[in-house]
Each structure stands twice: as C-alpha cells, then as structure tokens.
Design a protein around this motif. Structure first.
Motif, mmCIF file in Angstrom:
data_model
loop_
_atom_site.group_PDB
_atom_site.id
_atom_site.type_symbol
_atom_site.label_atom_id
_atom_site.label_comp_id
_atom_site.label_asym_id
_atom_site.label_seq_id
_atom_site.Cartn_x
_atom_site.Cartn_y
_atom_site.Cartn_z
ATOM 1 N N PRO A 3 0.843 -1.208 0.000
ATOM 2 C CA PRO A 3 0.000 0.000 0.000
ATOM 3 C C PRO A 3 0.873 1.251 0.000
ATOM 4 O O PRO A 3 1.993 1.250 0.514
ATOM 5 N N ARG A 4 0.345 2.307 -0.581
ATOM 6 C CA ARG A 4 1.078 3.572 -0.586
ATOM 7 C C ARG A 4 1.119 4.161 0.808
ATOM 8 O O ARG A 4 0.182 4.025 1.582
ATOM 9 N N LYS A 5 2.209 4.833 1.083
ATOM 10 C CA LYS A 5 2.337 5.559 2.335
ATOM 11 C C LYS A 5 1.911 6.996 2.121
ATOM 12 O O LYS A 5 1.665 7.411 0.991
ATOM 13 N N LYS A 6 1.837 7.752 3.208
ATOM 14 C CA LYS A 6 1.495 9.173 3.146
ATOM 15 C C LYS A 6 2.598 9.993 3.799
ATOM 16 O O LYS A 6 3.219 9.556 4.763
ATOM 17 N N LEU A 7 2.782 11.201 3.271
ATOM 18 C CA LEU A 7 3.730 12.153 3.846
ATOM 19 C C LEU A 7 3.231 13.560 3.567
ATOM 20 O O LEU A 7 2.985 13.912 2.417
ATOM 21 N N SER A 8 3.051 14.343 4.611
ATOM 22 C CA SER A 8 2.718 15.758 4.450
ATOM 23 C C SER A 8 3.936 16.577 4.825
ATOM 24 O O SER A 8 4.686 16.219 5.729
ATOM 25 N N PHE A 9 4.103 17.669 4.118
ATOM 26 C CA PHE A 9 5.203 18.571 4.416
ATOM 27 C C PHE A 9 4.666 19.688 5.284
ATOM 28 O O PHE A 9 3.770 20.423 4.885
ATOM 29 N N ARG A 10 5.191 19.795 6.496
ATOM 30 C CA ARG A 10 4.690 20.748 7.484
ATOM 31 C C ARG A 10 5.049 22.169 7.093
ATOM 32 O O ARG A 10 6.219 22.505 6.973
ATOM 33 N N GLY A 11 4.031 22.982 6.908
ATOM 34 C CA GLY A 11 4.246 24.396 6.643
ATOM 35 C C GLY A 11 4.098 25.180 7.933
ATOM 36 O O GLY A 11 3.994 24.610 9.023
ATOM 37 N N ALA A 12 4.059 26.462 7.798
ATOM 38 C CA ALA A 12 3.949 27.334 8.971
ATOM 39 C C ALA A 12 2.561 27.278 9.599
ATOM 40 O O ALA A 12 2.408 27.551 10.782
ATOM 41 N N HIS A 13 1.531 26.924 8.795
ATOM 42 C CA HIS A 13 0.160 26.844 9.282
ATOM 43 C C HIS A 13 -0.637 25.974 8.313
ATOM 44 O O HIS A 13 -0.127 25.553 7.276
#
Length: 131
Positions: A3-13
C-alpha cells in the motif's frame, strides 16, 4: 503491491502549501528529520519509516491529495555535515541555512554536529488533479 504511504510537508500553518508546491515544481526533492522522528508516524499526515522504492501520496495539511512521489534514497547524515544535494533538495541556499531552520523548527532538541539526520530523497511521480 505494498500500500502507498502518506507524507505531508509541514508548513507554517494549515494553509501553507509552499512546501507541497515546491515538490510539484521540482524544487524540493529531499526531506530530512531526526532519526528518531523519521521512523515514527504522525497520524493522518504521515506514516514514517519510508524506504527507497516506496510510492508516497502527499496530501496538504488539510488532507487534500496534491501529488505522489517515489522515494529514491534514504541516507543517514550528520547535522554538522550537510551535503550539497541535501540542502539544495530542501530548497535552502546553504548548509548553514538548513541548520538554522532546523534549530528554529526543533527548539526542543539539542541539535549539534554529531546528531544523525535521515534524508529522504524523492522524485515527483504524479500531480493530483485540481478539485
């Protein structure tokens, strides 16, 4: 197929999509974290423990799918020795800027030259259709 994984790139808000837009534009090709945090998931926004070859869906901080990337390499580096491909892939102008931003974003950690960091190198596979 895994299964695909997830990754979000944390911004300032929550409305800061600048890092995701840098990925889509091909400017951001690396993400770095401490070894300890790299292998931890962070809820709905990221699975952690990515390995070369993984297909990773990238939602924005509101959970909307933005693109898919493929992990090409995972490397351990020292905080005091940031390679050029890492600071450039993280969209910084220098290794010093990379370190300054990490220290500012991770004030609870004692970041010194010998702290190991994990770098995730990736390539853009697909941009999600606009909704």
């Amino acid at each position: 197929m895994a299964p695909r994984k997830k990754l979000s790139f944390r911004g300032a808000h929550a409305d800061d999509d600048s890092l995701v837009l840098d990925v889509i534009a091909g400017r951001k090709t690396v993400s770095a974290d401490t070894v300890e945090d790299y292998y931890k998931g962070y809820g709905e926004l990221g699975d952690g423990g990515y390995a070369a070859g993984d297909l990773i869906d990238v939602p924005d901080l509101r959970g909307r799918m933005r693109c898919t990337i493929r992990a090409t390499e995972v490397r351990i580096i020292r905080f005091g020795d940031i390679p050029v491909d890492v600071w450039r892939g993280e969209t910084f102008a220098s290794a010093d800027e990379f370190r300054e931003v990490q220290i500012r974003c991770l004030p609870h950690l004692d970041l010194h030259d010998d702290v190991p960091f994990v770098t995730l190198h990736f390539e853009l596979v697909e941009v999600a259709p606009a909704k």
